[in-house]
Design an enzyme around this catalytic site. Structure first.
Site: not given
Ligand code: PEP
Length: 253
Positions: A9-11, A97, A99, A167, A173, A213
């Site tokens: 997931n590049w966001k 998600h 975010e 998640e 993050g 992470s």
């Molecule tokens: C995500 O983007 O869903 C995520 C889990 O990010 P990260 O791996 O950076 O924690």
């Protein structure tokens, strides 16, 4: 047997040049080495979708979007519909998600509408669920995740056309990962919940990814858990060497 997914997931990251380089090297790797039962999946920003789907045309790569509108088409400036995504050969789309839940106030009922739209255009939703730190500390992780599942999937029949990503919000993050045991406990609960609602076969076939992470150093022990079918990976998916390392680790499981 379920596949293992390494989903990036590049966001809102990477320039066009950096994305182009990434896909060039990824295509080289997938064409020369292959990944067996491991499915490489990237969710880039919308603007790189054509780069991504061109790469997918020549390789085993799958592509997902990071967001979708709850509307079909029309006067919704700045939005992207499931119809548009489907016309670009996008196969998957993230919904729910944390975010988007936290920063853009997306509710379970909006996520439900988005899932319905994705299914109408034959895209596979990757439904993200997970508890906050305070919810975990007060012993409510299971209740929170079950509540999200039941509201996001209300009145939706699924049959091999859904993926779930657990998640925990406190692990995204932050550099903190759920322990393999903590993650497995929730993954198993999700599979049991799906079995009770949709039947044993649907649950047995459902890919449940872990996100929070994940990186090349912790991936193997997470994938060793029976109900963890891959990773939804943010930061560590932005660098091609790190991403290929994770594909290789998954292939060894
Ligand atoms: C995500 O983007 O869903 C995520 C889990 O990010 P990260 O791996 O950076 O924690």
């Amino acid at each position: 047997m379920r596949k293992i997914y390494i989903a990036g997931n590049w966001k809102m990251n990477l320039t066009f040049q950096a994305a182009d380089d990434f896909f060039f090297h990824l295509a080289e790797y997938l064409q020369s080495t292959g990944t067996g039962d491991v499915q490489a999946l990237i969710c880039p920003p919308f603007t790189y979708m054509e780069l991504a789907t061109d790469t997918a045309d020549q390789t085993s790569l799958s592509i997902g979007a990071q967001n979708v509108s709850q509307y079909d088409n029309g006067a919704f400036t700045g939005e992207i519909s499931a119809d548009i995504l489907s016309s670009m050969d996008v196969e998957y789309c993230l919904v729910g998600h944390s975010e988007r839940r936290q920063i853009f106030q997306e509710s379970d009922s909006l996520i439900n509408q988005k899932i319905q739209k994705l299914r109408k255009y034959f895209l596979i939703p990757i439904l993200c669920v997970g508890e906050s730190l305070s919810e975990r500390e007060s012993g409510k992780a299971v209740e929170v995740v079950q509540n999200q599942l039941s509201k996001c999937l209300e009145s939706i029949e699924i049959d091999n056309d859904l993926m779930i990503a657990y998640e925990p919000v406190w692990a995204i993050g932050t550099g903190k990962t759920a322990s393999p045991q903590q993650a497995e406990e929730i993954h198993k609960m999700i599979r049991d919940w799906i079995a009770a609602k949709y039947g044993e076969q649907v649950a047995a076939d459902l890919p449940i990814l872990y996100g929070g992470s994940v990186n090349p150093a912790n991936l193997a022990e997470l994938l060793a858990q029976p109900d963890i079918d891959g990773g939804l990976i943010g930061g560590a998916s932005l660098d091609i060497e790190s991403y290929i390392k994770m594909l290789k680790i998954a292939q060894k499981i």
